[in-house]
Design an enzyme around this catalytic site. Structure first.
Site, PDB file in Angstrom:
ATOM      1  N   TYR A 124       0.814  -1.215   0.000  1.00 38.76           N
ATOM      2  CA  TYR A 124       0.000   0.000   0.000  1.00 38.76           C
ATOM      3  C   TYR A 124       0.850   1.268   0.000  1.00 38.76           C
ATOM      4  O   TYR A 124       0.313   2.364   0.077  1.00 38.76           O
ATOM      5  CB  TYR A 124      -0.927   0.026   1.217  1.00 38.76           C
ATOM      6  CG  TYR A 124      -2.136  -0.871   1.080  1.00 38.76           C
ATOM      7  CD1 TYR A 124      -2.009  -2.165   0.597  1.00 38.76           C
ATOM      8  CD2 TYR A 124      -3.393  -0.422   1.439  1.00 38.76           C
ATOM      9  CE1 TYR A 124      -3.106  -2.992   0.477  1.00 38.76           C
ATOM     10  CE2 TYR A 124      -4.506  -1.241   1.317  1.00 38.76           C
ATOM     11  CZ  TYR A 124      -4.351  -2.528   0.839  1.00 38.76           C
ATOM     12  OH  TYR A 124      -5.450  -3.345   0.720  1.00 38.76           O
ATOM     13  N   LYS A 191       3.528 -14.120   5.942  1.00 38.51           N
ATOM     14  CA  LYS A 191       3.702 -15.179   4.946  1.00 38.51           C
ATOM     15  C   LYS A 191       5.216 -15.338   4.741  1.00 38.51           C
ATOM     16  O   LYS A 191       5.729 -15.287   3.612  1.00 38.51           O
ATOM     17  CB  LYS A 191       2.979 -14.764   3.646  1.00 38.51           C
ATOM     18  CG  LYS A 191       2.878 -15.835   2.603  1.00 38.51           C
ATOM     19  CD  LYS A 191       1.760 -16.832   2.850  1.00 38.51           C
ATOM     20  CE  LYS A 191       1.815 -17.945   1.823  1.00 38.51           C
ATOM     21  NZ  LYS A 191       0.885 -19.035   2.082  1.00 38.51           N
ATOM     22  N   ASP A 224      -2.680 -17.480   5.596  1.00 36.03           N
ATOM     23  CA  ASP A 224      -3.756 -18.355   5.109  1.00 36.03           C
ATOM     24  C   ASP A 224      -4.287 -19.241   6.231  1.00 36.03           C
ATOM     25  O   ASP A 224      -5.502 -19.415   6.389  1.00 36.03           O
ATOM     26  CB  ASP A 224      -3.324 -19.177   3.878  1.00 36.03           C
ATOM     27  CG  ASP A 224      -1.862 -19.577   3.896  1.00 36.03           C
ATOM     28  OD1 ASP A 224      -1.168 -19.258   4.872  1.00 36.03           O
ATOM     29  OD2 ASP A 224      -1.405 -20.226   2.943  1.00 36.03           O
ATOM     30  N   ASP A 248      -5.712  -5.475   5.989  1.00 36.66           N
ATOM     31  CA  ASP A 248      -6.909  -5.001   5.287  1.00 36.66           C
ATOM     32  C   ASP A 248      -7.869  -6.162   5.040  1.00 36.66           C
ATOM     33  O   ASP A 248      -9.066  -6.104   5.340  1.00 36.66           O
ATOM     34  CB  ASP A 248      -6.472  -4.365   3.955  1.00 36.66           C
ATOM     35  CG  ASP A 248      -7.613  -3.633   3.271  1.00 36.66           C
ATOM     36  OD1 ASP A 248      -8.684  -3.497   3.878  1.00 36.66           O
ATOM     37  OD2 ASP A 248      -7.427  -3.191   2.128  1.00 36.66           O
TER      38      ASP A 248
END
Ligand code: NAI
Length: 364
Positions: A124, A191, A224, A248
């Site tokens: 972002y 991740k 995940d 987000d």
């Protein structure tokens, strides 16, 4: 003395839900001097920018703002006003509590998690190169020279910066929040198995910071697996701290656990400025129909009142919202649909706010 608060109504459902919110806040009797400022596509023609300088000046002066959502054109057009505000004032911590309410229509009960999203960097950051830009070719050469596999020449590129400083302050914020609010655990979400450089750095810093907070449990989880865990057993989670993009996405997932986007409040906190806003966007599909749920905006106002030292009024608002939802007679269509499969019998945005105000007054 009245608290000076900048109110940015926004667009889409923004004007409807912020007017409902303002009436509820005013009904608490707390003296607020509202400085109403417009931003977004509607002011482009007059000011040549969706975020005029006078809005920034007003927020900089008051140091506290509450806003409705602002539409961002998809793919082309101006960049997000919401992201620009966060970056301009370095509002690095986005705090989004997801708390079950009785009668929220959710499949879950007893959800009580807090999402702490880093707000200034990651994908972002706004560093992007279109397909065909000279920078893409230059980057391609750089990547090849570094011995890594080149990307396709017709790629567009977004850059993902994750810094030590940015990671440290957001993880510290999450631990300080946990301590201040009597929370038991912080989960760092990442991740790092795939993005070893960026998410690996975030995780390394999170582990370092965690050592300074032995009174708060710490764990890390891949994003995940976090999503699945939240859906299966939300009670396993308490405070989650995440880089910007995952924050987000997981925020909307969290909202889905507690009745939907209309229920999820939020705040953007910097060193000395705070901007409060719901998790959801401008919902153009339901704008102007008096059917939007203003709860997220109203609960964002309660967070704002906490921030300015009006905790008692904030608690009164939260109790009134809980009472109206629990009673179930005056709820908006999203909640009614979640409860019964149909919006039949729902009330409008302003009628719901009236019910919250009546509950506030009945308690007083
Ligand atoms: P959205 O959050 O506006 O809407 C998603 C779905 O949730 C829609 O079906 C909508 O009707 C529903 N919904 C949202 N808020 C609701 C409420 N209070 N009551 C009842 N239903 C509600 O997300 P979408 O459609 O992806 O985005 C619309 C615009 O909002 C885009 O331009 C986006 O960039 C912008 N946006 C702005 C944000 C902000 O101002 N901070 C945050 C997120 C999106």
């Amino acid at each position: 003395m009245a608290h000076e608060v900048v109110l940015i109504p926004g667009d889409g459902i923004g004007p409807e839900i912020t007017s409902a919110m303002r009436r509820v806040v005013d009904a608490t009797g707390v003296a607020i001097e509202w400085d109403v400022r417009d931003a977004g596509a509607g002011v482009m023609e007059a000011y040549g920018t969706p975020l005029p300088q006078h809005v920034l000046d007003a927020v900089g002066r008051a140091k506290v703002a509450i806003k409705g959502p602002i539409t961002t054109p998809i793919g082309t057009g101006f960049r997000s006003v919401n992201v620009a505000l966060r970056k301009h004032f370095d509002l690095y911590a986005c705090v989004r509590p997801c708390l079950s309410q009785p009668g929220d229509g959710s499949r879950y009960e007893g959800v009580d998690i807090v999402i702490v999203r880093e707000n200034t960097e990651d994908l972002y950051a706004g560093i992007e190169f279109d397909e065909g830009a000279a920078e893409v070719a230059a980057l391609s050469e750089l990547v090849s020279a570094s011995g890594q596999k080149a990307f396709r020449p017709d790629s567009a590129i977004s850059v993902k910066p994750i810094s030590i400083e940015g990671s440290r302050r957001i993880v510290e914020y999450a631990f300080e929040y946990a301590r201040r609010c009597g929370r038991r655990k912080v989960t760092a979400v990442h991740k790092a198995n795939i993005m070893k450089a960026t998410d690996g750095l975030f995780l390394r810093v999170a582990r370092e910071v965690a050592q300074r907070y032995p009174d708060i449990a710490f764990e890390d989880k891949i994003v995940d697996a976090t999503c699945m865990g939240l859906v299966q057993n939300p009670a396993d989670f308490d405070v989650l701290v995440l880089p910007n993009l995952y924050g987000d996405i997981v925020s909307d997932l969290g909202a889905g656990l507690v009745g939907g986007l209309g229920m999820a409040p939020g705040s953007n906190i910097g060193a000395d400025i705070a901007v409060f806003e719901p998790t959801h966007g401008s919902a153009p599909d339901i704008a102007g129909k008096d059917i939007a749920n203003p709860t997220a905006e109203i609960l964002s106002a309660a967070m704002m009142l906490d921030h300015v030292g009006e905790q008692e009024a904030a608690e009164r608002i939260r109790r009134a919202v809980r009472a109206v939802l629990a009673e179930g007679a005056a709820v908006t269509g999203d909640v009614r649909r979640a409860q019964t499969g149909s919006a039949r019998g729902a009330v409008g945005t302003q009628a719901y706010a009236d019910a919250v105000i009546a509950s506030l007054r009945a308690e007083a």
